[in-house]
Each structure stands twice: as C-alpha cells, then as structure tokens.
Design an enzyme around this catalytic site. Structure first.
Site, PDB file in Angstrom:
ATOM      1  N   ASP A 168     117.348  23.340 -32.315  1.00 20.26           N
ATOM      2  CA  ASP A 168     116.707  22.206 -33.154  1.00 20.26           C
ATOM      3  C   ASP A 168     117.730  22.095 -34.477  1.00 20.26           C
ATOM      4  O   ASP A 168     117.638  23.259 -35.250  1.00 20.26           O
ATOM      5  CB  ASP A 168     115.508  22.370 -33.862  1.00 20.26           C
ATOM      6  CG  ASP A 168     114.341  22.042 -32.698  1.00 20.26           C
ATOM      7  OD1 ASP A 168     114.674  22.101 -31.447  1.00 20.26           O
ATOM      8  OD2 ASP A 168     113.153  21.971 -32.989  1.00 20.26           O
TER       9      ASP A 168
ATOM     10  N   GLU B  85     118.271  19.895 -30.157  1.00 10.99           N
ATOM     11  CA  GLU B  85     117.209  18.745 -30.685  1.00 10.99           C
ATOM     12  C   GLU B  85     117.892  18.333 -31.644  1.00 10.99           C
ATOM     13  O   GLU B  85     117.602  18.842 -33.012  1.00 10.99           O
ATOM     14  CB  GLU B  85     115.972  19.472 -30.782  1.00 10.99           C
ATOM     15  CG  GLU B  85     114.901  19.517 -29.669  1.00 10.99           C
ATOM     16  CD  GLU B  85     114.569  18.338 -29.044  1.00 10.99           C
ATOM     17  OE1 GLU B  85     114.154  17.421 -29.905  1.00 10.99           O
ATOM     18  OE2 GLU B  85     114.405  18.292 -27.777  1.00 10.99           O
TER      19      GLU B  85
ATOM     20  N   GLU C 204     117.344  26.484 -26.432  1.00 13.38           N
ATOM     21  CA  GLU C 204     117.209  25.221 -27.450  1.00 13.38           C
ATOM     22  C   GLU C 204     117.606  25.450 -28.741  1.00 13.38           C
ATOM     23  O   GLU C 204     117.286  26.638 -29.365  1.00 13.38           O
ATOM     24  CB  GLU C 204     115.671  25.000 -27.223  1.00 13.38           C
ATOM     25  CG  GLU C 204     115.348  23.644 -27.969  1.00 13.38           C
ATOM     26  CD  GLU C 204     113.837  23.200 -27.663  1.00 13.38           C
ATOM     27  OE1 GLU C 204     113.704  21.945 -27.747  1.00 13.38           O
ATOM     28  OE2 GLU C 204     113.028  24.097 -27.530  1.00 13.38           O
TER      29      GLU C 204
ATOM     30  N   HIS D 263     112.370  24.514 -37.184  1.00 12.53           N
ATOM     31  CA  HIS D 263     111.452  23.958 -36.447  1.00 12.53           C
ATOM     32  C   HIS D 263     111.065  22.779 -37.620  1.00 12.53           C
ATOM     33  O   HIS D 263     110.286  23.024 -38.525  1.00 12.53           O
ATOM     34  CB  HIS D 263     110.434  24.459 -36.246  1.00 12.53           C
ATOM     35  CG  HIS D 263     109.573  23.827 -35.096  1.00 12.53           C
ATOM     36  ND1 HIS D 263     108.346  24.154 -34.893  1.00 12.53           N
ATOM     37  CD2 HIS D 263     110.150  22.988 -34.077  1.00 12.53           C
ATOM     38  CE1 HIS D 263     107.974  23.300 -33.784  1.00 12.53           C
ATOM     39  NE2 HIS D 263     108.925  22.707 -33.351  1.00 12.53           N
TER      40      HIS D 263
ATOM     41  N   HIS E  21     112.026  27.845 -24.709  1.00 14.03           N
ATOM     42  CA  HIS E  21     111.748  26.804 -25.745  1.00 14.03           C
ATOM     43  C   HIS E  21     111.903  27.201 -27.137  1.00 14.03           C
ATOM     44  O   HIS E  21     111.416  28.530 -27.438  1.00 14.03           O
ATOM     45  CB  HIS E  21     110.234  26.393 -25.516  1.00 14.03           C
ATOM     46  CG  HIS E  21     109.567  25.458 -26.413  1.00 14.03           C
ATOM     47  ND1 HIS E  21     108.805  25.810 -27.312  1.00 14.03           N
ATOM     48  CD2 HIS E  21     109.738  24.143 -26.432  1.00 14.03           C
ATOM     49  CE1 HIS E  21     108.348  24.860 -28.027  1.00 14.03           C
ATOM     50  NE2 HIS E  21     109.035  23.946 -27.656  1.00 14.03           N
ATOM     51  N   ASN E  22     112.415  26.548 -27.960  1.00 10.67           N
ATOM     52  CA  ASN E  22     112.589  26.883 -29.530  1.00 10.67           C
ATOM     53  C   ASN E  22     113.146  28.140 -29.626  1.00 10.67           C
ATOM     54  O   ASN E  22     112.369  29.235 -30.371  1.00 10.67           O
ATOM     55  CB  ASN E  22     111.329  26.644 -30.211  1.00 10.67           C
ATOM     56  CG  ASN E  22     110.961  25.185 -30.462  1.00 10.67           C
ATOM     57  OD1 ASN E  22     111.822  24.399 -30.163  1.00 10.67           O
ATOM     58  ND2 ASN E  22     109.677  24.992 -31.172  1.00 10.67           N
TER      59      ASN E  22
END
Length: 665
Positions: free
Chosen positions: A231, A278, A229, A244, A199-200
């Site tokens: 973003d 994302e 991931e 983020h 995640h992230n």
C-alpha cells in the site's frame, strides 16, 4: 579381553560367547556391547543429572522432548536426588526409544525377533511402504544410514535400533518425497496456477493500529509467498511510504520495502514474484516509485513483454527470477513496448472508472482515497424515491486517478482491472488484465454463478482479498475459492489459525515453489466442473487411515494430558468431513489408539487432509496442541509419521503421530 568384555565384567553382566559369524550374530552381546560403549564414559564419575541424560539420549540419536524426559527422569530417579545410575538410564532409554508399535512391525518381518536381514527389510519396504522399484541398493543405503551398531551394519542387517531410527526419520514422513521438489509442468500460462498470495504483507498484527514492518515481507517470501501487497502513499521529502492508509498503523519507506524484496525474493523459490501495488500516490511520487523499482530490482524487474505480439500469459518457467508489477495501467502492451527506453518524466495520464459504494477494497478503499476527486453520478428518480422510503440502493460513483506513465509502463502481464461482471469480462477483458474481488462478493458469485466463475478463472488471474471488517487481520477459509480456480487467494500471513494451516499445507506441494498447477478440470474449457455438484463426473478415492499412536505429543500445563485426534478433509462441499478419535487419558507421551478412519473423497485433486491433536477440556472447548495439513494427493502409503506444528507454524519435533495410510482409486 576386549574393552567391551571388561565393561561387562565390571558391571557384573554375563558375557555370552558369540557363535558362528557367518549368518548369525550373538545379538544380545553385540547390542549391549554397543549400548554400554556409547554411554560408559558418561558414568565414569558416577550418576548423571537431567541435562546429561538429555545430552546422552542425543548422542544415541534419540529425539526427545526435554519436558517429557524431565517427567520420565523424575519417575526413574529412585533416590530422588536429581541424579540417576546407569541402570536407571537404561530404563529411561527403553521408555523413550523402544516403542511397542514399532517392535510389533519389526517382529513381523524378523525371522528371530532380533535382526532384519536385508531380504526381510526389502520385503517390508515393498509390502508395507509401497516402494515398488525396490532394490538391494536402496535397502543397503537405509541400513548404512540408520543402523547404529557397526557389527550389525557390517553384516548388512538391521537391528530394532536401526529400524526405529528409520521409522522415525523424514524418509517415513506422510508427505511424499517427490512432492518436496518441483515436479509439475511449469510451462503453462500463469492463469493455470494457484499462486501463494499475501494480503497487506507489510502488517504484522491488526489492520488499524498494528505495526508495519519489513519482517512481513521477509517472512512471507521465506514461506514461499509469490504475490506481495504494498500500500503506497505520499511521504515526506518526496519519499513514498507504505502503511494502511487512514489508520494508525506505522509507516515504512517504499524504497526499503523494495530493497528487502530484492534480497529475499528468490531465496525459497525461483519462480516469479508479483508486487500488488495499492497505489495512492501523486504522479510525482509514482515516478519515484518507478525509479526505485528499476534502480533496486535491475534485471529482475520485468519491464517489457517476452514476445513481440503476446496473446496469452507467459509461464512461471519463462518468468523465472523475474519480479512483476501489478497496478493500474494506461494503454496497451504494444504502446508500452514502443515507448521502451523513452523519457517519460512528467508524463501523466488520467484513468477514470466506476467505483461501487459497496466495494470492499482492503479497509482503505479507492472510494475513500478518491473522496476529493469523486464526481457523484446523477441519482435516478428510482434511487431518490428509494432513499425517501428509507431504502439503500446500489450506487455508483466515478473516480479519476492520475497515473505516471513511468510507473504504468512497468505493468506488463499483471494489469489491475476492475471487475464488472462475467459477461463484460468475457467480451472485453484482455489476457493480461486481472481482477480483485472482496471475499463477500466472491462468495456470493460462487453460490450464484459457480460455473461462470470457473470459466472466468480459466482465462484471467483473479485475486480474492479479506473483507474490510476483518480489522483484527482474521482470515477466511481459502478452500472455497481454490475450488473455483481463483489463482491469488490472499490471506493475512501474520495471523495463525485454520485458514493459514490450510494455506501452508496446500503450498507444501510442488517443492514449496508457491505455484501449483490447477487440476485439469479447472483449466479445460470443455469441462463442466461445478464444486457444488460433483457427484456425476467425480473419480473418488477411498482413503483409509489407521491412527496407531502418538509420539511425545505437546503437553498442556499438566503432564497428564488427555489427548485426542481430529482428522478433517477440506475440499469441495461434498468432501468436507471431520472424524474424531477416542480420548487417551493422562498420556501424551505414548498414547495408543489403533483406530481406523475411512473417507470417500470425490475430488481428491482439491482436497486437503488435516490432523489436529487436542487436549480434552471440559470448559471452553478442547485445547489445541498441534496440527499438520497436506494435500491428499501428496500422501505416502504405508506406515508413516505425521510431524506436528504449533498454532504459529513452528515445528514441534519430535511430537508426531504414527499412522498407516492406504487408498485406492
């Protein structure tokens, strides 16, 4: 007179004359000759210091922790001058190398308590280590590899020196050797596998002010992670950036992220990598992203279907050395295929979908990103009345997102689709569409509709991600979602602790490939498996572990550490259990427990076994010293060594536990 005899004469040792060499060696003579020949040169100048002592132990193939040796050295330095004699070194060697519990096993199989003949070693390996297809060749290879005394090795025998080195080797680890390689059937559809997911991935600390760093991707890929991931946001000079959004986390270029992924993608595993985007970029910068992906990844990027008319997901085997893009997508796979090689520059389409106010989308939700483009649905009379009464009801908004066709067409088998409910998915969701659920929503569904959840994960890849309030990058327990067959259970890889211990332990299996075939009952549409009620259909195993001893366990600030071991099972709710040993006072170097623990495990296919070594503390709870986690079905039987790892996942060799494992099913 031989060199060895001269040494003995010089040191005033009695030299025994060897007997017949046919079947018997004068072991006392041979062993001590070997030992003195190994160490003699180091003592030509007299006494040696601590550094030379550690080096000499290494020369004798004895693994040692310098902190432990430092204390033992101090205890045996009779003159307290920081240097020891050859006799004092021998005392240290005996303490470090000659473990009583190993001697006891050796003496059980040795006819004279000095030597194991080849047939004795075969008996031990067959009866205690459960090597069923035992042969003289295997015994011969073990003797040749681990016996340090040439004279003993030449006679196809094994001394306690060789036996100890074998028992301390990786061949006697608790983790099965066959599980260290890819051994599972890799030809099932992707949805049939648990997939290592982060995640992230770009963050290496917290979610609000932490640093975005390429090391996040390198570290995850080296650990076998297969879903990363990213973003993505609009950056300066038409260069998309990764960070983020709406936080103070630092920024890195999308282009450099893809370059690093390309370099490290298949360093640990050959199986496909999924890039979970994302995507918050404008259409223009989405086109830049598409160009970056194609230019940097080249043939490794999957940009078209493998078959002309697919009706199910391809397998990890079919997708070896391929990188897949996970993102929103416009149109069908057939339409994508027909547009292959066409010019898509400037072509943009709009996607509209509902956005829930209570969505947990990774701290920067689509709701936030689309706040300027959101058209609020007309509130019903019921909603208005509820608000006047001070109540908050579930509200829905719709969001519109413009997607560049160039990026959309790079999405093949991993199309991101918003989850509405299980019935809608059953009726309308396509095989190449996957869902992302926040942990809170997923947990609620797991309690209310566990079997429907499992039916869903049999057909569709489902990703679980941490709730937005975990701003410190903490993690949830992944086990509860593996129990439901969720393929992509995403954790913050940068955060050590129990959840990551479980994650690392689970994905040790199948050669650390990042893909683990789900158990049959999580794949079979005829199965009625429910992790909350497994007693009726389970095929339990009875697992017995005898905790024998510890080996050079990690120390706290004091050498006199009070150690204990916690043994835990993680799995379906009925299998969750923890047992604890008694405390060994002031001995982390060679504690002896000789305690037996028994566990009945109803669903061993999902169960993980975790060993935790702690230091007893009367204030603030026990202190963590080390741990090791592995799948129950990857357990070796017999006398086994359990390696220990720090909270950060670093090896603490030679620190380990010595156990005996037995299980029946």
């Amino acid at each position: 007179m031989s060199a060895a005899c001269c040494i003995y004469k010089h040191l005033n040792f009695e030299v025994a004359k060897p007997r017949s060499q046919k079947n018997f060696l004068n072991f006392f003579f041979v062993h001590h000759t070997w030992f003195l020949l190994k160490i003699h040169d180091e003592f030509r100048g007299g006494k040696i210091n601590l550094q030379k002592t550690v080096k000499l132990l290494g020369k004798l193939d004895i693994q040692c922790d310098i902190t432990h040796v430092k204390y033992i050295f101090k205890d045996n330095d009779r003159q307290k001058q920081g240097k020891i004699t050859i006799e004092e070194f021998r005392a240290i060697y005996r303490i470090v190398a000659h473990r009583e519990e190993i001697m006891e096993i050796f003496n059980t199989y040795s006819p004279n308590r000095k030597i194991l003949f080849q047939r004795n070693l075969i008996d031990f390996l067959r009866q205690e280590q459960f090597i069923i297809n035992m042969t003289k060749t295997i015994a011969y290879e073990i003797i040749q590899k681990y016996e340090p005394i040439e004279e003993v090795k030449k006679h196809l025998q094994m001394s306690v020196e060789g036996f100890t080195r074998y028992m301390d080797s990786s061949e006697c680890f608790v983790f099965k050797n066959e599980c260290k390689h890819v051994y599972q059937d890799m030809s099932h559809p992707l949805c049939d596998y648990f997939i290592s997911t982060s995640h992230n991935t770009y963050l290496i600390s917290d979610q609000l002010v932490g640093r975005s760093d390429l090391w996040g991707y390198i570290s995850a890929l080296v650990k076998g992670c297969r879903c990363l991931e990213i973003d993505c946001w609009d950056g300066a000079q038409n260069e998309p950036i990764v960070y983020h959004g709406y936080t103070l986390t630092s920024k890195i270029l999308f282009k450099t992220v893809i370059q690093v992924i390309h370099k490290y993608a298949f360093m640990t595993s050959d199986y496909p990598v999924v890039l979970s985007l994302e995507n918050h970029c404008s259409p223009a910068q989405q086109e830049v992203m598409a160009d970056n992906l194609q230019a940097i990844l080249g043939d490794t990027l999957l940009s078209d279907v493998l078959d002309d008319f697919p009706d199910k997901l391809p397998s990890p085997e079919a997708l070896k050395f391929k990188i897949l893009v996970k993102n929103k997508k416009i149109g069908s796979l057939r339409e994508t295929h027909e547009r292959k090689d066409s010019d898509k520059h400037g072509q943009v389409q709009e996607l509209e979908e509902e956005v829930d106010q209570e969505d947990e989308e990774d701290s920067t939700s689509d709701t936030v990103f689309f706040k300027e483009n959101v058209v609020e649905a007309t509130k019903s009379k019921q909603v208005k009345e509820a608000e006047l009464s001070g109540l908050t009801l579930f509200q829905r908004k719709t969001s519109k997102m413009k997607i560049a066709l160039a990026l959309s067409d790079l999405v093949i088998y991993t199309k991101s689709e918003k989850f509405k409910d299980f019935e809608h998915a059953r009726l309308y969701q396509q095989f190449n569409e996957n869902n992302s659920l926040g942990e809170t929503q997923a947990r609620k569904l797991s309690k209310q509709k566990a079997q429907e959840f499992i039916f869903h994960t049999r057909k569709f890849i489902t990703r679980i991600y941490p709730k937005a309030t975990r701003t410190d990058s903490s993690n949830y327990n992944p086990q509860e979602f593996w129990n439901l067959g969720c393929q992509m259970v995403a954790l913050n890889f940068q955060t050590p602790g129990l959840p990551m211990d479980l994650y690392t332990g689970k994905f040790l299996d199948n050669g650390g490939s990042g893909y683990i075939l789900k158990p049959q009952f999580l794949r079979d549409s005829e199965s009625n498996f429910n992790p909350n009620d497994v007693m009726t259909d389970s095929k339990p195993i009875t697992l017995t572990i005898r905790l024998i001893s510890g080996i050079q366990l990690p120390l706290n600030s004091s050498y006199k550490t009070d150690v204990l071991v916690v043994i835990e099972i993680f799995g379906v709710p009925d299998d969750q259990i923890k047992q604890q040993s008694h405390i060994i006072k002031k001995n982390a170097f060679s504690p002896r427990w000789n305690e037996t623990f028994t566990f009945i495990i109803h669903v061993p296919e999902l169960a993980l076994l975790r060993f935790v070594v702690e230091n007893q503390s009367l204030i603030g709870g026990n202190e963590f010293l080390g741990q090791y986690t592995l799948p129950v079905l990857c357990l070796n039987k017999g006398y086994r060594r359990v390696p220990l790892f720090s909270k950060a996942g670093e090896s603490l060799e030679p620190a380990s536990l010595f156990i005996y494992v037995w299980y029946v099913r």
